[in-house]
Design an enzyme around this catalytic site. Sequence first.
Site, mmCIF file in Angstrom:
data_model
loop_
_atom_site.group_PDB
_atom_site.id
_atom_site.type_symbol
_atom_site.label_atom_id
_atom_site.label_comp_id
_atom_site.label_asym_id
_atom_site.label_seq_id
_atom_site.Cartn_x
_atom_site.Cartn_y
_atom_site.Cartn_z
ATOM 1 C CG HIS A 71 -1.951 -1.035 1.243
ATOM 2 N ND1 HIS A 71 -1.700 -2.310 1.698
ATOM 3 C CD2 HIS A 71 -3.256 -1.011 0.861
ATOM 4 C CE1 HIS A 71 -2.801 -3.035 1.605
ATOM 5 N NE2 HIS A 71 -3.766 -2.273 1.092
ATOM 6 C CG ASP B 299 -4.133 -5.664 -3.713
ATOM 7 O OD1 ASP B 299 -5.214 -5.189 -3.324
ATOM 8 O OD2 ASP B 299 -3.255 -6.080 -2.924
#
Length: 987
Positions: A223, A297
């Site tokens: 992330h 993702d």
Amino acid sequence: MRIPIPYLITLLLITFSQAGTKAQHKPGFLEFMHHPWVDSTLQTMTPEQKIGQLFIIQAYSENEKKTDELIAEIQNFQVGGILFMQGTAANQATITNQLQKHSNIPLLITMDAEWGPGFRLKDGPKYPVQMALGAIQQDSLIYRMGHEIGQQLKRLGVHVNFAPVADVNNNPGNPVINYRSFGENPNNVVRKTWLYAKGMQDAGVLAVAKHFPGHGDTKTDSHLALPVIQHDSTRLNTIELYPFRALADSGIGGMMTAHLQVPALEPNPNLPSSLSPRIIQKKLVEEFGFDGLVVTDGMNMSGVTKYFNSGEAAVRALAAGNDMLEIVPNLSEAITAVKTALQEKIISNEEIDWKCRKVLALKKWLELDRYQPAAAKNLTADLDNPRYTLTKRLLHEQSLTLLNNEDSLLPLQRLDTLRIAVVSLGKENTTSFQRMTANYLDVDFFNLKKNATHLELSQLVTRLKNYNLLICGLHNLSLSPSRNYGTDPLWQEFMKGTADKKQVAVLLGNPYALNFIPGIENTASLLIAYQENAITEELAAQAIFGAININGKLPVNVNSTFKLNDGLEVKKNDRLKYTIPEEAGISSPYLERRIDSLANLGLKEKAYPGCQVLIAVDGKVILHKCYGHLTYEQNQPLEKDHLYDWASITKITGPLPILIKLHGENKYNLDLPFSFYYPPFRNTDKEKITTREILAHQARFQPWISFWRNALTQSGELQHSVFHPQPDPGFNIRVSSQLFMNQDHIQDMLGEIRDSRLLPTTKYTYSDLGFLLFPFITKDLTGQNYESYLRTTFYRPLGASTVTFNPFNYFPLERFVPTENDDYFRQEQLRGFVHDESAAMFGGVSGNAGLFGTANDLAKIMQMYLQYGRYGGEQLLDSASIAEFTRIQYPKNENRRGLGFDKPYIDNHKKKLKEAYPAVDASELSFGHSGYTGTFTWVDPQKRVLFIFFSNRIYPTRNNSKLFDLNIRPAMHQVIYDSLKKGHSNR
């Protein structure tokens, strides 16, 4: 439809045996690739609409204000799906239905529900984290969980779950996977991932394994940056890639691609794996033969955005082999870029058509061609199904992992030798963990808050010096590695300061946290519970005392001391378990609704000011509930730890355990004349009466003698020679708070019993008289007085620490349930003093009445009887002797009684409920007793049922028969049997 577990396991084993050879199992939705609905829908779509179907946009159900923005994106870009993030179940269902209305093609609704909808939703069901599941040995439970999560998601209107995590976590410092993984063993990860996915897909929800090619051995969060996996191809194929290859072979529906840099597979250092054709198209699709849905993702993660804008990233992702893209930061830019790539032939129309066809085929498999909105009615109740709670409890229970158990300390034995302090480290207030330990034994609670001072620690260590066992719960931990998993440096000092004590330590968190608590490896017993919540705290406490098995295995290597697959097995020891009705095959709503109805009927009709009900089935306490107050004035609510006057239940919990034990040791003969043991009966008309006859109430004794009335003057006053209002010399028998009796008068009462007239015929007549005498023979038979023998031989070993005579000596007034306002003998409200006048005049210590205690402690005694003398790993009483005492002795004389124990009416099963005693369905093997004050207990060894009903029905006066008139106790008892029949019929 439920799939039989044995068939399922066979099927899955076949699947695993085929994995790794060739992709024989394809995702089910692929059979719809050329379905007429798919064909016709695709033919009517524009290129823009086909591109739009390949994008999943993000929604937050906690923010309904943004719904209009979502609708605009759906209408403008014809997106294929929605990914719901944080919110509530009701809001999500409502927003889902709104969004579906505005989409020409039904939307794929997706979630990251890794351990159930509660992963995202505040009010959604939540199962254990995957690391805890990695410790479980009974894999069928994983399938059951997956199936239930699928049911829950379908109920919410969700079609795709981006779960399970298939990463092999072998890096304790992994900041993003870690506890989300099933562990470090690739085979364990594969097996459990597939069981989870298979269960979910059998429920009609697509499973998407993540994060290909394997995010387990990283120290960077994708992330925030682009993690690098440095391993060579050999290592990658045997660890990181292994689960994904096996899952592709097994038939999982989807794969999520991660943003990783893997030099062994992709030489470009700035190209994330999710955008790499070598990794997605060549490795996953072609080499692994995976034909299912490939989803990226989040495209908003720094692992992508650091190197590419939304447009370039989207084109690269689709060209690399992904079918759908999740959370693209700039959707308009991304779709425009894909359209340009089509024009420039960077991506072909055939590729877009194929990806779109795959998405439509999935929607057809999900029956979205016949879309039905998610129903709002009963949504919360459906998601709160107790069946789901049971699965969650069983998963947590079977994950418990025991790493140390010096001298087989667990499960705890010889409770009578233990002085236990239960310490919750990291918490200021009493914890669920502490409260559950108190169900098994009288323990003391201590707490050490997070970031306590050294002075507070020193004071605690000093206060613990008088205990010989510490049970320590380590609370308030973090599942992730930040700040050393939330450990407190002071805990190390605590371990040092209490090193001279035997300790049981329970880690309520990530096992990697053990690395930051030096000294914990030296504890006598070390139990890992993996998470902290009310269920794990309670189960850990129950495991310590032996109510449940411990068989979990560590799913990761923690350090050189605690290694992968470590875990000691401990068998349960027959102590009561505390759980929910579903574990006994009973419906919680059905049982509670009917018990509540009867309990509240008694309150409404003023049959009692309050009552307490405890029900156990098969050694499991499935209901323990209080209703009402201590008195009709309603000043104090009734609570579980209040002590009741057991009245005649004393008969089966006082003299009977002694007689049964002595009988089992061949030290007491039931058929010898009682006068053999009690000399005052010799040379009287009672000389030949046997103990068997006395216990079966067939000794021709008078029902009772009113000793207190016999001590009145002619004017009706208490004789001063017998009673004083204060403890004067010689007057040391305390009858009540303000009344004391001459100790010599006990001999007068015994004389009255000796000289009492026998009834003319031998038949069943319930009598207290014989039971008054048993305490007087105990010392000759055992070498101890009656009260101390009971306490040391039975109550303390059982952990029944509240069971006592004269409880006013040991407990505060507020713990006692009042019985009667005695305005004829003792002239006071009786609270903590025995109600029975005869027992009171024998000093509160008698064989007919006098015992007080909680319902929970009575349950231990009765469960010991139900288990024919065995409890807590000890055989306290001879099983054959219990069988003898609990059988009907004189059935031909219409006497239903056992030896001391009450039994069902003869031919009870033929009677109607209003005529039966106790429940109609109570078996002939069942037995128990009732008490005059409103108490009742019964066990059924055949049906494995234990029932306790406590009330103070004689408050404020004994002239209240409504408890009997309303038939509440037999009716409640019958509810248990009805619930069992209903539960089994619904299985």
